[in-house]
Design a protein around this motif. Structure first.
Motif, PDB file in Angstrom:
ATOM      1  N   GLU A  74       0.821  -1.223   0.000  1.00 37.08           N
ATOM      2  CA  GLU A  74       0.000   0.000   0.000  1.00 37.08           C
ATOM      3  C   GLU A  74       0.852   1.270   0.000  1.00 37.08           C
ATOM      4  OE1 GLU A  74      -3.255   0.192  -0.222  1.00 37.08           O
ATOM      5  OE2 GLU A  74      -3.625  -1.972  -0.113  1.00 37.08           O
ATOM      6  N   THR A  75       2.038   1.191   0.587  1.00 34.28           N
ATOM      7  CA  THR A  75       2.887   2.376   0.705  1.00 34.28           C
ATOM      8  C   THR A  75       4.182   2.244  -0.097  1.00 34.28           C
ATOM      9  OG1 THR A  75       3.799   1.429   2.739  1.00 34.28           O
ATOM     10  CG2 THR A  75       1.999   3.014   2.986  1.00 34.28           C
ATOM     11  N   ALA A  76       4.242   1.278  -1.001  1.00 29.11           N
ATOM     12  CA  ALA A  76       5.467   1.067  -1.789  1.00 29.11           C
ATOM     13  C   ALA A  76       5.803   2.316  -2.610  1.00 29.11           C
ATOM     14  CB  ALA A  76       5.280  -0.141  -2.698  1.00 29.11           C
ATOM     15  N   ASP A  77       7.078   2.631  -2.665  1.00 28.80           N
ATOM     16  CA  ASP A  77       7.569   3.839  -3.346  1.00 28.80           C
ATOM     17  C   ASP A  77       7.619   3.600  -4.858  1.00 28.80           C
ATOM     18  OD1 ASP A  77       8.823   6.098  -4.216  1.00 28.80           O
ATOM     19  OD2 ASP A  77      10.670   5.791  -3.061  1.00 28.80           O
ATOM     20  N   THR A  78       6.865   4.393  -5.600  1.00 30.93           N
ATOM     21  CA  THR A  78       6.787   4.181  -7.045  1.00 30.93           C
ATOM     22  C   THR A  78       7.719   5.103  -7.831  1.00 30.93           C
ATOM     23  OG1 THR A  78       4.942   5.742  -7.213  1.00 30.93           O
ATOM     24  CG2 THR A  78       4.380   3.406  -6.925  1.00 30.93           C
ATOM     25  N   THR A  79       8.525   5.901  -7.135  1.00 35.17           N
ATOM     26  CA  THR A  79       9.345   6.875  -7.859  1.00 35.17           C
ATOM     27  C   THR A  79      10.456   6.218  -8.687  1.00 35.17           C
ATOM     28  OG1 THR A  79      10.722   7.174  -5.889  1.00 35.17           O
ATOM     29  CG2 THR A  79       8.917   8.744  -6.215  1.00 35.17           C
ATOM     30  N   PHE A  80      10.793   4.956  -8.374  1.00 35.83           N
ATOM     31  CA  PHE A  80      11.844   4.282  -9.165  1.00 35.83           C
ATOM     32  C   PHE A  80      11.463   4.195 -10.635  1.00 35.83           C
ATOM     33  CE2 PHE A  80      10.629   0.034 -10.615  1.00 35.83           C
ATOM     34  CZ  PHE A  80       9.373  -0.076 -10.041  1.00 35.83           C
ATOM     35  N   TRP A  81      10.143   4.169 -10.908  1.00 34.45           N
ATOM     36  CA  TRP A  81       9.705   4.102 -12.312  1.00 34.45           C
ATOM     37  C   TRP A  81      10.215   5.300 -13.118  1.00 34.45           C
ATOM     38  CZ3 TRP A  81       7.802  -0.085 -14.533  1.00 34.45           C
ATOM     39  CH2 TRP A  81       7.073  -1.022 -13.788  1.00 34.45           C
ATOM     40  N   ASP A  82      10.405   6.441 -12.442  1.00 36.71           N
ATOM     41  CA  ASP A  82      10.836   7.658 -13.146  1.00 36.71           C
ATOM     42  C   ASP A  82      12.237   7.507 -13.721  1.00 36.71           C
ATOM     43  OD1 ASP A  82       8.453   8.679 -12.238  1.00 36.71           O
ATOM     44  OD2 ASP A  82       9.357   9.703 -10.511  1.00 36.71           O
ATOM     45  N   THR A  83      13.046   6.657 -13.111  1.00 33.84           N
ATOM     46  CA  THR A  83      14.434   6.510 -13.552  1.00 33.84           C
ATOM     47  C   THR A  83      14.749   5.112 -14.099  1.00 33.84           C
ATOM     48  OG1 THR A  83      15.021   6.033 -11.257  1.00 33.84           O
ATOM     49  CG2 THR A  83      15.365   8.298 -12.026  1.00 33.84           C
ATOM     50  N   LEU A  84      13.754   4.217 -14.069  1.00 28.70           N
ATOM     51  CA  LEU A  84      13.994   2.863 -14.585  1.00 28.70           C
ATOM     52  C   LEU A  84      14.264   2.934 -16.095  1.00 28.70           C
ATOM     53  CD1 LEU A  84      14.022  -0.179 -13.843  1.00 28.70           C
ATOM     54  CD2 LEU A  84      11.588  -0.239 -14.480  1.00 28.70           C
ATOM     55  N   THR A  85      15.394   2.411 -16.515  1.00 26.56           N
ATOM     56  CA  THR A  85      15.809   2.528 -17.912  1.00 26.56           C
ATOM     57  C   THR A  85      14.997   1.608 -18.810  1.00 26.56           C
ATOM     58  OG1 THR A  85      18.061   2.984 -17.181  1.00 26.56           O
ATOM     59  CG2 THR A  85      17.779   2.363 -19.492  1.00 26.56           C
ATOM     60  N   GLU A  86      14.493   2.157 -19.897  1.00 27.01           N
ATOM     61  CA  GLU A  86      13.815   1.324 -20.887  1.00 27.01           C
ATOM     62  C   GLU A  86      14.822   0.391 -21.534  1.00 27.01           C
ATOM     63  OE1 GLU A  86      11.624   3.641 -23.734  1.00 27.01           O
ATOM     64  OE2 GLU A  86       9.857   3.710 -22.427  1.00 27.01           O
ATOM     65  N   GLN A  87      14.442  -0.855 -21.688  1.00 27.94           N
ATOM     66  CA  GLN A  87      15.366  -1.819 -22.291  1.00 27.94           C
ATOM     67  C   GLN A  87      15.524  -1.534 -23.784  1.00 27.94           C
ATOM     68  OE1 GLN A  87      13.564  -5.719 -21.739  1.00 27.94           O
ATOM     69  NE2 GLN A  87      12.678  -5.627 -23.794  1.00 27.94           N
ATOM     70  N   SER A  88      16.639  -2.005 -24.334  1.00 24.27           N
ATOM     71  CA  SER A  88      16.882  -1.875 -25.766  1.00 24.27           C
ATOM     72  C   SER A  88      17.606  -3.129 -26.253  1.00 24.27           C
ATOM     73  CB  SER A  88      17.711  -0.626 -26.057  1.00 24.27           C
ATOM     74  OG  SER A  88      18.943  -0.703 -25.360  1.00 24.27           O
ATOM     75  N   TRP A  89      17.651  -3.296 -27.534  1.00 24.21           N
ATOM     76  CA  TRP A  89      18.277  -4.467 -28.157  1.00 24.21           C
ATOM     77  C   TRP A  89      19.795  -4.369 -27.983  1.00 24.21           C
ATOM     78  CZ3 TRP A  89      18.271  -9.148 -29.873  1.00 24.21           C
ATOM     79  CH2 TRP A  89      19.101  -9.569 -30.930  1.00 24.21           C
ATOM     80  N   ALA A  90      20.387  -5.432 -27.467  1.00 21.92           N
ATOM     81  CA  ALA A  90      21.815  -5.407 -27.170  1.00 21.92           C
ATOM     82  C   ALA A  90      22.694  -5.811 -28.352  1.00 21.92           C
ATOM     83  CB  ALA A  90      22.105  -6.336 -25.986  1.00 21.92           C
ATOM     84  N   GLY A  91      22.072  -6.269 -29.428  1.00 23.53           N
ATOM     85  CA  GLY A  91      22.873  -6.750 -30.557  1.00 23.53           C
ATOM     86  C   GLY A  91      23.370  -8.162 -30.302  1.00 23.53           C
ATOM     87  N   TRP A  92      23.990  -8.754 -31.300  1.00 20.88           N
ATOM     88  CA  TRP A  92      24.480 -10.128 -31.189  1.00 20.88           C
ATOM     89  C   TRP A  92      25.811 -10.123 -30.458  1.00 20.88           C
ATOM     90  CZ3 TRP A  92      21.009 -13.655 -32.213  1.00 20.88           C
ATOM     91  CH2 TRP A  92      19.983 -13.353 -33.112  1.00 20.88           C
ATOM     92  N   PRO A  93      26.098 -11.184 -29.714  1.00 25.64           N
ATOM     93  CA  PRO A  93      27.413 -11.273 -29.042  1.00 25.64           C
ATOM     94  C   PRO A  93      28.527 -11.415 -30.063  1.00 25.64           C
ATOM     95  CG  PRO A  93      26.183 -13.331 -28.799  1.00 25.64           C
ATOM     96  CD  PRO A  93      25.260 -12.367 -29.482  1.00 25.64           C
ATOM     97  N   ALA A  94      29.713 -10.921 -29.715  1.00 27.32           N
ATOM     98  CA  ALA A  94      30.859 -11.041 -30.603  1.00 27.32           C
ATOM     99  C   ALA A  94      31.235 -12.502 -30.776  1.00 27.32           C
ATOM    100  CB  ALA A  94      32.044 -10.278 -30.019  1.00 27.32           C
ATOM    101  N   GLU A  95      31.667 -12.865 -31.974  1.00 31.34           N
ATOM    102  CA  GLU A  95      32.024 -14.272 -32.251  1.00 31.34           C
ATOM    103  C   GLU A  95      33.288 -14.635 -31.477  1.00 31.34           C
ATOM    104  OE1 GLU A  95      30.480 -16.667 -34.104  1.00 31.34           O
ATOM    105  OE2 GLU A  95      28.827 -15.251 -34.200  1.00 31.34           O
TER     106      GLU A  95
END
Ligand code: ZN
Length: 359
Positions: free
Chosen positions: A338-359
């Motif tokens: 009920e009292t959990a802090d939701t402000t972390f959402w403001d700074t939570l980084t959106e994920q992105s595609w990391a690309g393929w691992p190096a061979e």
């Protein structure tokens, strides 16, 4: 159609060995909670040098047998069949309803059949509810667990070809149900029997406050320069009620606080659509349930090499599910959600595609 090569003659031996390895991995993980027992980011990626095999995963029959066993063993648990899949498999709901006045949470797994570690984690969670580990929690929260909604897809028992799927093992697993429909795009039309059972016999039948919809995504998403162990998101339709959205964000706060400090867990913000045919959005709007999507890393089987993840990662991903379910059940039971802090959402980084691992 199943190719003969998938019926490996030594499958039962392989299953025994891998099951032991999995159990060992889980024990290691919980015993060394302070240390990163499973380093995220340098885990195995598909590249031909490690194992992507579905034999380690519970079959539908094994899941059903374990649920029946727990039902017989646990007095607080009630097992209900809420409907059948296209191919006639019973869909199970494990219920813990101690007091109708308590808040209720629904944990849903495997709308997409090839996203199975969430179901393995849900089974472990159900077992833990019958053990001393979760003593007292059920006094403050009602819990509904619906594991493996898409059992036909999970068993590869579908009316389309899975020939190009990558994993070896006893079976292929696919996102779609037997009719090749994506169940997590069926929440407005509700045409498929699995979706109808969920809506008519669970969402409309119980007074549910919270829901976590558990999925797996591709294996190559990152946030803050690291591959993620998973990403989370609240409803993003503009039609969601503000209080419902706040509940979703508080639920997300509990999950973030339980996973991010573990060492093996690293969460990003999922980038998802606004359509109400998606469970996270549609269920929040239609029923006023505070929903949270959790997309864990890597699928059990797929046509695309970037989507699957080798089984060496199974330990921490199952543990991520168990940790999520236990932490949220406790936070609802003791009221801290009920009292959990939701402000972390403001700074939570959106994920992105990391690309393929190096061979
Ligand atoms: Zn999914």
């Amino acid at each position: 159609m199943t190719r003969p090569s998938h019926s490996a003659p030594h499958a039962s031996t392989a299953r025994r060995i891998t099951a032991v390895a999995l159990a060992a991995g889980l024990t290691l993980g919980s015993g060394l909670a302070a240390q990163p027992a499973f380093a995220v980011g340098d885990g195995p990626n598909y590249g031909g040098n490690e194992t992507i095999n579905t034999s380690i995963l519970s079959t539908y029959d094994e899941l059903a047998a374990e649920l029946q066993k727990q039902d017989a063993k646990q007095s607080a648990m009630e097992l209900e069949v809420i409907g059948q899949t296209v191919k006639g498999r019973d869909i199970h709901l494990a219920k813990y309803i101690s007091d109708p006045e308590n808040p209720t949470i629904l944990y849903l797994t495997q709308q997409h059949g090839n996203e199975q570690l969430t179901t393995e984690g849900a089974l472990t969670f159900i077992k833990s509810l019958g053990s001393g580990k979760m003593k007292g929690v059920l006094d403050g929260v009602n819990i509904l667990v619906l594991p493996m909604l898409n059992a036909d897809g999970a068993m590869g028992d579908v009316d389309f070809s899975l020939e190009d799927y990558i994993a070896s093992g006893d079976r292929h697993l696919t996102r779609y149900n037997a009719n090749e429909v994506d169940l997590n795009r069926d929440h407005i039309t509700k045409i498929e029997p699995e979706t109808r059972a969920l809506h008519e016999n669970v969402l409309q039948a119980y007074d549910i406050d919270y829901m976590i919809d558990l999925h797996h995504q591709g294996s190559r998403s990152r946030a803050d320069g690291e591959l993620v162990s998973g990403s989370i998101l609240y409803p993003t339709t503009p039609n969601v009620d503000a209080a419902v959205l706040d509940g979703s964000q508080r639920l997300g706060s509990i999950v973030y606080g339980a996973i991010e400090p573990t060492g093996w867990g690293h969460l990003g913000k999922y980038v998802g659509g606004t359509g109400e045919n998606i469970g996270r959005n549609g269920i929040a709007v239609e029923y006023g349930i505070s929903t949270l999507l959790f997309e864990m890393r890597g699928m059990a089987d797929h046509e695309n090499p970037g989507s699957v993840l080798g089984q060496k990662s199974n330990g921490y991903l199952i543990k991520q599910t168990v940790t999520t379910l236990e932490a949220t059940a406790r936070a609802i039971a003791d009221g801290s959600v009920e009292t959990a802090d939701t402000t972390f959402w403001d700074t939570l980084t959106e994920q992105s595609w990391a690309g393929w691992p190096a061979e």
